[in-house]
Design a protein around this motif. Structure first.
Motif, PDB file in Angstrom:
ATOM      1  N   UNK A 172      10.210 -70.450  95.580  1.00 56.40           N
ATOM      2  CA  UNK A 172       9.260 -69.353  95.806  1.00 56.40           C
ATOM      3  C   UNK A 172       9.764 -68.529  96.993  1.00 56.40           C
ATOM      4  N   UNK A 173      10.580 -67.562  96.738  1.00 60.48           N
ATOM      5  CA  UNK A 173      11.298 -66.876  97.807  1.00 60.48           C
ATOM      6  C   UNK A 173      10.382 -66.153  98.781  1.00 60.48           C
ATOM      7  N   UNK A 174       9.136 -65.931  98.382  1.00 59.94           N
ATOM      8  CA  UNK A 174       8.215 -65.290  99.315  1.00 59.94           C
ATOM      9  C   UNK A 174       7.936 -66.167 100.533  1.00 59.94           C
ATOM     10  N   UNK A 175       8.218 -67.470 100.427  1.00 58.27           N
ATOM     11  CA  UNK A 175       7.903 -68.383 101.521  1.00 58.27           C
ATOM     12  C   UNK A 175       8.932 -68.317 102.643  1.00 58.27           C
ATOM     13  N   UNK A 176      10.225 -68.538 102.343  1.00 57.53           N
ATOM     14  CA  UNK A 176      11.230 -68.457 103.416  1.00 57.53           C
ATOM     15  C   UNK A 176      12.400 -67.538 103.056  1.00 57.53           C
ATOM     16  N   UNK A 177      12.385 -66.931 101.881  1.00 59.15           N
ATOM     17  CA  UNK A 177      13.487 -66.054 101.483  1.00 59.15           C
ATOM     18  C   UNK A 177      14.698 -66.843 101.027  1.00 59.15           C
ATOM     19  N   UNK A 178      15.867 -66.263 101.184  1.00 58.18           N
ATOM     20  CA  UNK A 178      17.110 -66.923 100.796  1.00 58.18           C
ATOM     21  C   UNK A 178      17.543 -67.919 101.871  1.00 58.18           C
ATOM     22  N   UNK A 179      17.989 -69.083 101.447  1.00 62.54           N
ATOM     23  CA  UNK A 179      18.461 -70.108 102.387  1.00 62.54           C
ATOM     24  C   UNK A 179      19.768 -69.649 103.031  1.00 62.54           C
ATOM     25  N   UNK A 180      19.832 -69.753 104.365  1.00 61.71           N
ATOM     26  CA  UNK A 180      21.074 -69.433 105.073  1.00 61.71           C
ATOM     27  C   UNK A 180      21.583 -70.598 105.921  1.00 61.71           C
ATOM     28  N   UNK A 181      20.719 -71.593 106.211  1.00 65.10           N
ATOM     29  CA  UNK A 181      21.134 -72.677 107.106  1.00 65.10           C
ATOM     30  C   UNK A 181      20.279 -73.906 106.866  1.00 65.10           C
ATOM     31  N   UNK A 182      20.929 -75.077 106.840  1.00 65.32           N
ATOM     32  CA  UNK A 182      20.243 -76.360 106.747  1.00 65.32           C
ATOM     33  C   UNK A 182      20.708 -77.210 107.927  1.00 65.32           C
ATOM     34  N   UNK A 183      19.784 -77.769 108.679  1.00 64.54           N
ATOM     35  CA  UNK A 183      20.135 -78.647 109.792  1.00 64.54           C
ATOM     36  C   UNK A 183      19.294 -79.917 109.721  1.00 64.54           C
TER      37      UNK A 183
END
Length: 391
Positions: A172-183
């Motif tokens: 549901x991209x309205x929540x955080x948009x496109x993923x750019x980083x995972x930590x």
């Protein structure tokens, strides 16, 4: 002969056919546990609570140790029928009334026993890391495929309802948009006794130290967020090593990794036996971020949850405000080892596969891909963090 059984050795074929027929008649998957590691206590309880599973036997190298394990677990979480103890792994594997085997043996010894179990027509649930190298894991998978048995690693958080809801939130991209980083970080502080004689500090038994014991979860979480996609480049650094006094070689006890994906997306992790207990993960997007404080094993018995936040930075005159706009997603009632826990869900899912006879190759693919990234981390660390290309 059924088409899906062509190529199986005759002894394994007979056991597989008998096992499948009996399981389908009873709708119960019959389990054996190969080894008495402490993690096996969780799955003792999970088998008890899965609803479609029964524990038939437990094996150890020593009969008295197998009996002690059964006595202690039975006192805490009793099975209706007390499992049979065996002093010797092959004796359990040879039982025709066992469909699936859970293998929590040390990483350095798993290859032999996974292969033996698969050749006997037993489905295999294997603790992680599955092998010392991805080549070992591929050898395991080849034998499992040849004998038409399911292979799955024991990464329990994969089977919690929270992960499913988290994936939906990412879609549901309205929540955080496109993923750019995972930590993420997974760590616990080992005691003096831990560093002196624990199996996880033994190079021969657990050669990857904290990377294998903890970092496996960090890597798997990143792969899940990235929909199984492997990174192009892996960078790993062993920040600290430790060797036991018994002469065993040094293993990583503090490790950091960086996974680089196309388009500038990246994932990083830290795992350690030196830092105090932490198991958090953050997924950063173009419109917000998602946070879990306990992505491996939920801290609380009441629920599993994660938070989504889309903070705003406002400037009005001389006022500077960072505003939180967060929402919590409480996903499921959770109780360790109970019927809705991630451990019980894992056993239930595996048992469903065995009972139905419909194997799911995705679990094998996840296991070998996680091992591939782990291997690349080790190679990079051996070259002082030199980037490793991952084909």
């Amino acid at each position: 002969m059924p088409q899906h059984l062509i190529g199986v050795r005759s002894t394994a074929m007979n056991q597989f056919e008998i096992s499948s027929k009996r399981s389908k008649m009873s709708l119960i998957c019959r389990w054996g546990i190969l080894g008495t590691a402490s993690i096996a206590r969780k799955n003792w309880k999970a088998i008890r609570n899965a609803g479609n599973a029964a524990l038939i036997a437990v094996a150890s190298r020593d009969l008295d140790r197998a009996q002690q394990f059964i006595d202690e677990c039975q006192a805490s979480a009793p099975h209706l029928q007390v499992p049979t103890p065996y002093g010797g792994y092959q004796k359990l594997i040879d039982r025709p009334d066992i469909d699936a085997i859970y293998i929590p043996l040390p990483t350095g010894t798993r290859l032999e026993w996974v292969i033996r179990a698969a050749e006997a027509g037993k489905h295999v649930l294997c603790e992680k890391p599955c092998g010392r190298t991805s080549a070992e894991v591929r050898a395991m998978l080849d034998v499992c495929r040849a004998n038409h048995v399911q292979f799955m690693d024991g990464t329990m958080f994969m089977h919690g309802q929270r992960l499913l809801r988290l994936k939906q939130a990412l879609d549901e991209q309205r929540l955080i948009g496109n993923v750019v980083r995972v930590t993420s970080q997974f760590s616990f502080r080992g005691s003096d006794e831990f560093f002196a004689d624990n199996i996880r500090i033994s190079e021969s038994l657990e050669p990857h130290g904290c990377l294998g014991d903890l970092g496996w979860y960090n890597i798997r979480f990143a792969l899940c967020v990235m929909n199984g996609q492997l990174p192009d480049v892996v960078i790993g650094r062993a920040l600290a090593r430790h060797a036991r006094a018994d002469g065993s070689g040094a293993v990583p006890v503090s490790f950091s990794g960086e996974l680089l994906y196309p388009g500038g997306v990246s994932a990083s992790f830290y795992c350690s036996f030196l830092a105090e207990n932490q198991q958090w993960a953050v997924v950063s997007g173009t419109q917000g971020y998602l946070h879990l404080s306990d992505f491996v094993l939920p801290f609380f018995d009441s629920e599993t949850s994660f938070d989504v936040d889309a903070p705003l930075y406002r400037v009005s005159g001389c006022d500077f405000n960072m505003e939180r706009h967060s929402q919590r997603f409480a996903v499921q009632e959770y109780s360790n080892g109970m019927p809705n826990s991630q451990e019980a869900n894992m056993i239930r899912k595996f048992s469903d596969i065995v009972i139905s006879g419909r194997l799911e190759p995705k679990w094998s693919e996840l296991a070998v891909n996680t091992q591939l990234v782990l291997d690349a981390c080790i190679r990079s660390a051996s070259k002082d963090g030199s980037p490793e290309q991952l084909a």
